[in-house]
Enzyme design. Structure first.
Site: not given
Length: 140
Positions: A94-95
């Site tokens: 994810c980020a």
């Protein structure tokens, strides 16, 4: 032996500092934790790990690791994109890594015991100069 008795405070301090240095390794307790970018690439190349991006579709479309499949955290339970073989290694991204850790917990609960989180998330992937794709197709 006399040295140990006379210097028990030093011995205690040495044992305590050693235990504190080992604590991060021991506290993981055998579960798969975060893996480096290099380890993630090794898993993908040698063990055919599947790269799963757990961001929302709009974030995924804006930029994701090349070859990653999009399975947002909220739709993991109903996803048709996950491999049928639950022994297949998964690398979750994810980020930053926070959502990937939540997703790893959900996946382990579903039987995917070989789920790994990419340490540093997409930011680390980019810093390693690995390919990032942008598109408007997001699977779920």
């Amino acid at each position: 032996m006399r040295f140990l008795i006379d210097n028990w405070i030093l011995v205690l301090a040495a044992v305590t500092s050693g235990a504190l240095l080992l604590w991060p390794s021991l506290s993981r307790g055998g579960r798969s934790g975060a893996v480096s970018v290099a380890e993630a690439v090794r898993l993908m190349n040698r063990e055919k790990a599947v790269l799963i991006d757990v961001c929302e579709p709009a974030e995924y479309a804006a930029g994701h690791a090349a070859g990653a499949k999009n399975v947002p955290v909220g739709s993991i339970d109903a996803s048709k994109v996950l491999p049928a073989d639950k022994q297949t290694p998964l690398v979750l991204v994810c980020a930053s890594g926070a959502r990937a850790h939540r997703a790893a917990g959900k996946l382990r609960h579903l039987g995917f015991q070989n789920a790994h989180v990419l340490a540093g998330g997409l930011s680390a992937w980019r810093e390693a100069n690995l390919p990032v794709e942008k598109d408007n197709k997001a699977a779920g």
